[in-house]
Design a protein around this motif. Structure first.
Motif, PDB file in Angstrom:
ATOM      1  N   GLU A 178       5.636  44.919  74.789  1.00 19.16           N
ATOM      2  CA  GLU A 178       6.976  45.490  74.662  1.00 19.16           C
ATOM      3  C   GLU A 178       7.131  46.730  75.541  1.00 19.16           C
ATOM      4  N   ALA A 181       7.904  45.517  78.936  1.00 20.84           N
ATOM      5  CA  ALA A 181       9.313  45.094  79.017  1.00 20.84           C
ATOM      6  C   ALA A 181      10.231  46.306  79.144  1.00 20.84           C
ATOM      7  N   ARG A 182       9.922  47.369  78.394  1.00 21.48           N
ATOM      8  CA  ARG A 182      10.738  48.577  78.473  1.00 21.48           C
ATOM      9  C   ARG A 182      10.669  49.193  79.864  1.00 21.48           C
ATOM     10  N   HIS A 185      12.837  47.273  82.248  1.00 19.04           N
ATOM     11  CA  HIS A 185      14.258  47.581  82.060  1.00 19.04           C
ATOM     12  C   HIS A 185      14.608  48.959  82.626  1.00 19.04           C
ATOM     13  N   LEU A 195      18.801  47.622  76.250  1.00 23.02           N
ATOM     14  CA  LEU A 195      17.675  46.698  76.185  1.00 23.02           C
ATOM     15  C   LEU A 195      17.611  46.229  74.734  1.00 23.02           C
ATOM     16  N   SER A 197      15.737  44.057  71.983  1.00 23.30           N
ATOM     17  CA  SER A 197      14.431  43.437  71.730  1.00 23.30           C
ATOM     18  C   SER A 197      14.526  42.544  70.494  1.00 23.30           C
ATOM     19  N   SER A 238      19.369  44.088  79.426  1.00 17.39           N
ATOM     20  CA  SER A 238      18.205  43.194  79.404  1.00 17.39           C
ATOM     21  C   SER A 238      17.951  42.711  77.985  1.00 17.39           C
ATOM     22  N   PHE A 240      14.872  41.232  75.643  1.00 20.70           N
ATOM     23  CA  PHE A 240      13.431  41.020  75.539  1.00 20.70           C
ATOM     24  C   PHE A 240      13.154  40.116  74.354  1.00 20.70           C
ATOM     25  N   ASP A 242      10.355  38.648  72.372  1.00 16.89           N
ATOM     26  CA  ASP A 242       8.925  38.705  72.085  1.00 16.89           C
ATOM     27  C   ASP A 242       8.520  37.471  71.280  1.00 16.89           C
ATOM     28  N   ILE A 280      13.703  38.862  79.742  1.00 16.43           N
ATOM     29  CA  ILE A 280      12.272  39.185  79.759  1.00 16.43           C
ATOM     30  C   ILE A 280      11.681  38.565  78.506  1.00 16.43           C
TER      31      ILE A 280
END
Length: 468
Positions: A178, A181-182, A185, A195, A197, A238, A240, A242, A280
């Motif tokens: 994560e 991913a951050r 972004h 973003l 998640s 974005s 994400f 997971d 992502i």
């Protein structure tokens, strides 16, 4: 070449240590007392001071006061926890017990000097506001990693982040997917937008489509009002996803449409809506293998796997373990008003030997637990509570009298044919006639107490003339 000052009143030890460090490539000076060191040398001009604790006149810890900018490694024959606590409270960076193992001493010196160089570089580097703004979103500011594997990850993130490319992040649980991913972004043109998640494994299968795509009022029982989905909420930014390997089949088909057409349709709606989302995804599972078993759509896999970033597990990041531990220790110490916490050398060795099945998250939890339980300023192995991790340590190559080839053969043979307990019994019986209990424990990477307990459990008697 680093300059080291040895302060030791016993000529034999001083001479042996001087030869050891000189042979290792260091520039070495020595003295027999604190006063002699101060008169003949300038202690604060050295890169490291190695001093005995008990010296004629002033103790070795006096050098901490006289050379405040130079790290001091304290040697002591009185290796009790009390003396360690006192030394490190006064500012010693580490202590080591005499008689010391040569490899242990060299490893301690190398670690201290590397840590000192990193601190010096950080302090000497001036940063402009523009550079600071870029640094704040750099992956290295979010994730710690000095090893080659992590530097490659950072380089890849920097290259991929400014693009619109879909990214698949792969790595075991707890590795920091994560955070990666951050970083992707924050380094992208979408940084000013959200973003979002989503942990696909944490949402019930019956609700996953509603959560991702939204739903219209009355589209299913309980849908008392219309709801915007998380993909639509990420519009312009974005998304994400997971643990995307846990996404059910129907949701996979709908997600594929988002990637192909850039549009979503809420559950219960007949109208589609265009969205501009950078995708992502992350997983600890082998999606390629899942496509062969039908658990994951092959077309979705190839849509996601445009650019892949693999986050290495902590066991493959040996040089980073202590750095991460120190970062977590500073953070937890600040939170709990314990700013002077330090790891003992034994605790450092336990951290380096542990296999870390839970990766960085497990390390952070261990440090947090130890910080809570610590009653003084030193984190010991018992506080880390990683005893089980010792059993998973790789057998060192120096087990048999430093004979590298013989040790490698022994390691290969035993690891393929013997369990760890079998290996323990084999090694102890073979070497106890020529090694003390202390030496056996050191070679096996365990404490003497653990050695004794395993002897009892496995029924391995000590040799009759066994001593310390």
């Amino acid at each position: 070449m680093p300059r080291i000052l040895i302060v030791e009143d016993e000529e034999i030890i001083r001479s042996a240590l001087r030869k050891l460090l000189t042979h290792a490539g260091y520039t070495v000076e020595d003295a027999g007392s604190v006063e002699e060191a101060t008169e003949r040398h300038e202690p604060d001009t050295f890169d490291l001071i190695i001093s005995d604790l008990r010296l004629p006149g002033a103790p070795g810890t006096e050098l901490i006061r006289r050379a405040p900018d130079t790290p001091v490694l304290i040697m002591t024959s009185y290796a009790s926890l009390r003396s360690a606590v006192d030394s490190m409270k006064m500012g010693a960076v580490e202590y080591i017990a005499k008689p010391f193992d040569h490899d242990e001493m060299l490893e301690a010196v190398e670690t201290i000097l590397a840590r000192q160089n990193h601190t010096t570089r950080s302090a000497d580097t001036a940063v402009t506001p523009e550079e600071q703004a870029r640094t704040d979103s750099d992956p290295a500011s979010l994730m710690f990693g000095n090893c080659d594997a992590m530097q490659k990850v950072f380089t890849l993130i920097r290259k991929v982040a400014p693009t619109e490319t879909t990214v698949l992040i792969q790595g075991e649980s707890g590795t920091g997917k994560e955070l990666a991913a951050r970083a992707l972004h924050l380094m992208s043109p979408r940084a000013s937008n959200p973003l979002i998640s989503v942990n696909c494994a944490a949402i019930p299968e019956s609700l996953i489509e509603s959560e991702l795509f939204g739903h219209e009022k009355g589209s299913f029982t309980g849908a008392v009002s219309a709801r915007t989905g998380l993909i639509e909420a990420a519009d312009g930014g974005s998304l994400f996803l997971d643990e995307i390997g846990e996404l059910p089949a129907e949701a996979q088909a709908r997600l594929l449409r988002v990637l192909q057409e850039g549009e979503i349709r809420k559950v219960g709606s007949t109208q589609s809506r265009q969205v501009d989302v950078r995708m992502i995804a992350a997983t600890h599972r082998n999606l390629k293998a899942m496509t062969r078993t039908g658990e994951f759509r092959e077309d979705l896999y190839y849509r996601l796997n445009v650019m892949q970033i693999r986050i290495p597990p902590l066991r493959e990041r040996q040089p980073d373990i202590l750095g991460l531990a120190q970062n977590f220790l500073r953070r937890q110490g600040s939170k709990m008003n314990k700013p002077s916490l330090n790891l003992t050398p034994e605790a450092m060795r336990v951290l380096e030997r542990h296999r870390w099945p839970g990766n960085v998250r497990e390390l952070e939890n261990a440090i947090e637990r130890a910080t809570i339980l610590c009653d003084n300023d030193l984190i010991t192995p018992a506080l880390l509570d990683l005893e089980d991790g010792v059993d998973e340590v790789r057998i060192p190559e120096t087990l048999v009298d430093g004979n590298h080839e013989q040790a490698q053969t022994q390691e290969t043979d035993t690891s393929s044919d013997l369990s760890l307990e079998d290996y323990f019994q084999h090694f102890v019986l073979e070497n106890q006639d020529r090694m003390s209990e202390t030496e056996l424990a050191q070679k096996l990477g365990i404490s003497r107490k653990s050695l004794w307990e395993r002897r009892q459990r496995l029924g391995i008697p000590r040799k009759k003339n066994s001593s310390n």
